[in-house]
Design a protein around this motif. Structure first.
Motif, short mmCIF file in Angstrom:
data_model
loop_
_atom_site.label_atom_id
_atom_site.label_comp_id
_atom_site.label_asym_id
_atom_site.label_seq_id
_atom_site.Cartn_x
_atom_site.Cartn_y
_atom_site.Cartn_z
N LEU A 480 0.83 -1.20 0.00
CA LEU A 480 0.00 0.00 0.00
C LEU A 480 0.87 1.25 0.00
O LEU A 480 0.57 2.22 -0.70
N ASP A 481 1.95 1.22 0.77
CA ASP A 481 2.84 2.38 0.85
C ASP A 481 3.46 2.70 -0.50
O ASP A 481 3.53 3.85 -0.92
N ARG A 482 3.92 1.66 -1.21
CA ARG A 482 4.58 1.87 -2.50
C ARG A 482 3.59 2.29 -3.59
O ARG A 482 3.98 2.92 -4.57
N ASN A 483 2.35 1.89 -3.44
CA ASN A 483 1.35 2.15 -4.49
C ASN A 483 0.20 3.01 -3.94
O ASN A 483 -0.95 2.82 -4.34
N PHE A 484 0.55 3.92 -3.04
CA PHE A 484 -0.47 4.68 -2.31
C PHE A 484 -1.41 5.44 -3.24
O PHE A 484 -2.64 5.35 -3.12
N GLU A 485 -0.86 6.19 -4.17
CA GLU A 485 -1.68 7.02 -5.05
C GLU A 485 -2.65 6.17 -5.86
O GLU A 485 -3.82 6.51 -6.03
N ARG A 486 -2.15 5.06 -6.34
CA ARG A 486 -2.97 4.21 -7.20
C ARG A 486 -4.09 3.53 -6.40
O ARG A 486 -5.24 3.50 -6.82
N VAL A 487 -3.74 2.99 -5.21
CA VAL A 487 -4.75 2.31 -4.39
C VAL A 487 -5.80 3.28 -3.90
O VAL A 487 -7.00 2.98 -3.88
N SER A 488 -5.36 4.48 -3.49
CA SER A 488 -6.31 5.45 -2.94
C SER A 488 -7.34 5.89 -3.98
O SER A 488 -8.43 6.35 -3.62
N GLY A 489 -7.02 5.71 -5.26
CA GLY A 489 -7.97 6.09 -6.31
C GLY A 489 -8.63 4.92 -7.00
O GLY A 489 -9.27 5.09 -8.05
N LEU A 490 -8.50 3.71 -6.44
CA LEU A 490 -9.08 2.53 -7.09
C LEU A 490 -10.60 2.64 -7.20
O LEU A 490 -11.26 3.10 -6.27
N PRO A 491 -11.15 2.19 -8.30
CA PRO A 491 -12.61 2.25 -8.50
C PRO A 491 -13.34 1.10 -7.81
O PRO A 491 -13.88 0.20 -8.46
N PHE A 492 -13.33 1.11 -6.47
CA PHE A 492 -14.06 0.08 -5.73
C PHE A 492 -15.57 0.25 -5.95
O PHE A 492 -16.06 1.36 -6.13
N VAL A 493 -16.28 -0.87 -5.87
CA VAL A 493 -17.73 -0.87 -6.06
C VAL A 493 -18.46 -0.79 -4.72
O VAL A 493 -19.43 -0.05 -4.57
N ASN A 494 -17.99 -1.54 -3.73
CA ASN A 494 -18.70 -1.65 -2.46
C ASN A 494 -18.35 -0.51 -1.51
O ASN A 494 -17.17 -0.17 -1.33
N GLU A 495 -19.36 0.07 -0.87
CA GLU A 495 -19.16 1.20 0.02
C GLU A 495 -18.29 0.85 1.22
O GLU A 495 -17.44 1.63 1.64
N LEU A 496 -18.54 -0.33 1.82
CA LEU A 496 -17.74 -0.70 2.98
C LEU A 496 -16.29 -0.99 2.60
O LEU A 496 -15.37 -0.68 3.35
N HIS A 497 -16.07 -1.56 1.44
CA HIS A 497 -14.70 -1.75 0.96
C HIS A 497 -14.01 -0.41 0.78
O HIS A 497 -12.83 -0.25 1.08
N GLY A 499 -14.67 2.21 2.50
CA GLY A 499 -14.38 2.67 3.85
C GLY A 499 -13.12 2.03 4.42
O GLY A 499 -12.30 2.71 5.06
N VAL A 500 -12.94 0.73 4.19
CA VAL A 500 -11.73 0.05 4.65
C VAL A 500 -10.51 0.63 3.95
O VAL A 500 -9.49 0.93 4.58
N ARG A 501 -10.62 0.78 2.63
CA ARG A 501 -9.50 1.33 1.85
C ARG A 501 -9.11 2.71 2.36
O ARG A 501 -7.93 3.01 2.59
N CYS A 505 -5.57 3.94 4.10
CA CYS A 505 -4.82 5.04 3.49
C CYS A 505 -4.58 6.16 4.49
O CYS A 505 -3.53 6.83 4.44
N ARG A 506 -5.51 6.37 5.42
CA ARG A 506 -5.30 7.40 6.44
C ARG A 506 -4.13 7.04 7.35
O ARG A 506 -3.36 7.91 7.76
N ILE A 507 -3.99 5.75 7.66
CA ILE A 507 -2.84 5.32 8.47
C ILE A 507 -1.54 5.60 7.74
O ILE A 507 -0.58 6.12 8.30
N ILE A 508 -1.50 5.26 6.46
CA ILE A 508 -0.29 5.46 5.66
C ILE A 508 0.01 6.95 5.49
O ILE A 508 1.16 7.39 5.60
N ASP A 509 -1.02 7.73 5.24
CA ASP A 509 -0.84 9.14 4.91
C ASP A 509 -0.27 9.94 6.08
O ASP A 509 0.43 10.92 5.87
N ASP A 510 -0.56 9.51 7.29
CA ASP A 510 -0.07 10.23 8.47
C ASP A 510 0.59 9.24 9.41
O ASP A 510 0.26 9.15 10.59
#
Length: 652
Positions: A480-497, A499-501, A505-510
């Motif tokens: 996640l750290d190496r691919n942060f920008e890409r993962v944070s913008g992934l087109p997930f379908v499920n709302e809870l997924h 939320g997890v994503r 990302c909040r943990i990584i970002d700060d």
């Protein structure tokens, strides 16, 4: 000692680099061209089947195009034999017939003094050996026989006996013309402060010489022969020859075997090291009764990148491991760490070898814990986490320890892994509080949190892949750290997924400042439920009988075979491609649906561009899938890392 560049160039010019390297590799006949000074072989620094290690005799350089290792004559010796740079220069100068410059007068005097003290220690070692073989040594010989030591081992380690007399050694050395002041400086005599005559430091003890990297005797360790004698073991004091904080017992014997095996075993006492050596474990060294120092840690890494430290499994052994951790952390660097093997309670390595043999000892070291796991156990075992303040205190202890790491890359990885492991722990604690103290997994399979999650998470075409990506992010935070920008913008379908994503990302970002406990307390109940479920999936709690819902373990079963890190990352990137490809297909379908009602030139150009992009991405995904499947097949067939269910990547 400093060496002039001109001297080093002369050594390189006289010794072809290929001649030095050839002692460690076999040249590839197809690619090697000796006439051009061009040599190829499989790399001696990492495992490979096709030669990517290149030696250029014209430039006096080697380089591996697989692992990146590179250097010259001297670097090759320091990396493959554990020599220091001056030692490598001295050895190659002797081979090349190049005379080394005389040291400056002050350094020459110091070296002459050290050599003189080493001669005295050698004379003492010979005296002790003679006493051991004499009638005086009956009790000592009976003791080592009881310990199971062979005559060959006794000769190799030069066992001796210090007579139970105040001046037996002193009188012997005096007869050889050695002054008392030199004996005192060599650590062989004790000079009382009250003016009484000096007397032998070692009396009535089984003597074991301590040798430096050249094999010279520089100090001694003595074990009492009296039932109630104290201390049980006595080492020489600090001398110009002997520095406890830099030396390792048996280092001169263990260095080459350790390099050949790429392994090193560290034990607490020299009797343990001798027992393992006799059993055939030659890559063993021992500390000398002191806590690990930075110098010893760096020396051990010249033997192997992850030495295994063996401690007794009792409270004292665990305590010793915890003290070692604090010394190791500041000097951690990329590719280098330690493992810890805690032997069964009440047993030392010698006991284990006698009871279970070499295979039993190797079974224990094969189960060695990583430094990360030992650190985690140390802090969690004493932590109370029933209040926000105590959770914050635990985070601070981890932060303070990680803050001592000087290597920024290693520090980042520890921050990632510990923050995510803390998040898993705090998720569980938060859920227990919310559920009235019930333990994790108390709900029946198919009910409780799993049932709630199934109602809240839509089962779409992307469900498994979304879940797989999130599970990999949680188990391998560096992805996640190496691919942060890409993962944070992934087109997930499920709302809870989503939320997890976003939470991950909040943990990584700060990473350095955001407290995990505070972040988790802000989640609503549905997000806490799905996070709890993700934690179960990630740690693979098969006993919860919820395995059928575990996307990570069942859609990617090859993880059970512990595949290489680069394979996991390649698969992770492929799964990202799949999600983006699915989103691209949906976008194209939407454009085509709109075109049924209204098609203009702009819409047509956009449809064509999307179609071409989609075709290219499909082709890339298919190629990636095939390459990963081939690698998965090799990983499964390579012992002992075989997948339990024999499948590769079910989603590929």
């Amino acid at each position: 000692m400093r060496f002039e560049p001109r001297l080093l160039d002369e050594i390189r010019a006289r010794l072809p680099l290929s001649e030095i390297v050839a002692r460690r590799v076999t040249w590839d006949r197809r690619k090697t061209q000796p006439g051009k000074g061009d040599y190829w072989a499989c790399c001696p620094f990492h495992q490979e089947k096709s030669p990517s290690f290149h030696v250029d005799d014209r430039r006096n350089r080697y380089k591996c195009f697989g692992c990146g290792a590179s250097g010259d004559h001297f670097r090759f010796l320091t990396e493959t034999e554990g020599l220091s740079f001056p030692e490598a220069v001295e050895r190659l100068a002797e081979q090349a017939g190049v005379a080394l410059p005389a040291p400056d007068p002050q350094a020459a005097r110091r070296e002459q003094k050290r050599a003189g003290l080493a001669d005295i220690c050698e004379m003492a070692a010979q005296f002790f050996e003679t006493q051991f073989k004499s009638p005086r040594g009956d009790a000592a010989r009976a003791y080592v026989q009881k310990r199971g030591l062979t005559q060959e081992t006794l000769r190799e380690f030069r066992f001796g006996l210090a007579p139970n007399s105040r001046d037996a050694l002193k009188s012997h050395l005096k007869g050889q013309g050695i002054p008392e002041t030199a004996m005192i400086e060599a650590g062989l005599l004790i000079k009382p402060e009250d003016g009484r005559p000096p007397y032998d430091r070692f009396r009535g003890r089984l003597m074991i010489p301590i040798q430096d990297d050249r094999g010279r005797v520089v100090a001694f360790g003595g074990r009492t022969m009296l039932p109630d004698g104290q201390p049980k073991y006595l080492n020489s004091p600090e001398t110009p020859l002997f520095h406890k904080g830099t030396m390792l017992f048996n280092a001169h014997r263990a260095r080459e075997p350790a390099f050949k095996l790429n392994q090193a075993v560290v034990v607490e006492g020299y009797m343990d090291a001798i027992a393992l050596y006799q059993a055939g474990i030659r890559h063993v060294v021992a500390s000398l009764g002191t806590a690990f120092t930075e110098d010893q840690i760096l020396r051990l890494w010249r033997f192997a990148p992850e030495p295994v430290i063996c401690f007794d499994g009792d409270a004292a052994g665990v305590s010793a491991a915890h003290r070692a951790i604090d010394r190791i952390f500041p000097v951690l660097k990329s590719g280098y760490s330690f493992q810890f093997s805690f032997l069964p309670d009440g047993m030392d390595p010698d006991d284990l070898i006698k009871q279970r043999g070499v295979s039993g000892f190797q079974e224990e070291t094969a189960r060695a814990k990583s430094l990360f796991d030992v650190v985690w156990d140390r802090e969690i075992s004493v932590a109370r986490l029933d209040t926000p303040e105590r959770k914050a205190a635990l985070e601070k202890r981890f932060d303070d320890l990680i803050g001592t790491i000087r290597d920024e890359r290693v520090k980042r990885r520890y921050q990632l892994d510990l923050k995510f492991k803390l998040s898993n722990l705090f998720f569980e604690l938060s859920r227990q509080d919310r559920k009235g103290g019930r333990k994790p997994g108390a709900e029946a399979a198919g009910g409780g949190v799993i049932g709630l999650a199934r109602e809240r998470v839509a089962v779409s075409d992307d469900f498994g892949t979304e879940r797989l990506v999130l599970g990999l992010c949680m188990r391998y935070p560096y992805l996640l750290d190496r691919n942060f920008e890409r993962v944070s913008g992934l087109p997930f379908v499920n709302e809870l997924h989503i939320g997890v994503r976003d939470a991950l990302c909040r943990i990584i970002d700060d990473l350095e400042t955001a407290p995990v406990a505070g972040l988790i307390s802000s989640f609503d109940d549905p997000l806490k439920d799905i996070m709890h479920e993700m934690v179960l999936e990630t740690i693979g709690l098969q006993e919860q009988k919820q395995a059928e819902f575990s996307a990570l373990n069942h859609r990617f079963p090859l993880l059970k075979a512990n595949p290489p890190e680069d394979f996991v990352e390649a698969a992770f990137l492929h799964f990202l491609d799949v999600l983006e490809l699915n989103a691209l297909e949906e976008e194209l379908q939407s454009e085509l649906a709109s075109a049924d009602e209204h098609l203009d030139e702009t819409s047509w150009d956009r449809i064509q561009a999307l179609t071409q992009d989609l075709a290219r991405r499909r082709e890339e995904c298919a190629r990636e899938e095939g390459e990963l499947a081939e690698r998965a097949k090799k990983i499964r067939s390579a012992p002992p890392a075989a997948s339990a269910d024999g499948s590769a990547i079910a989603s590929i």
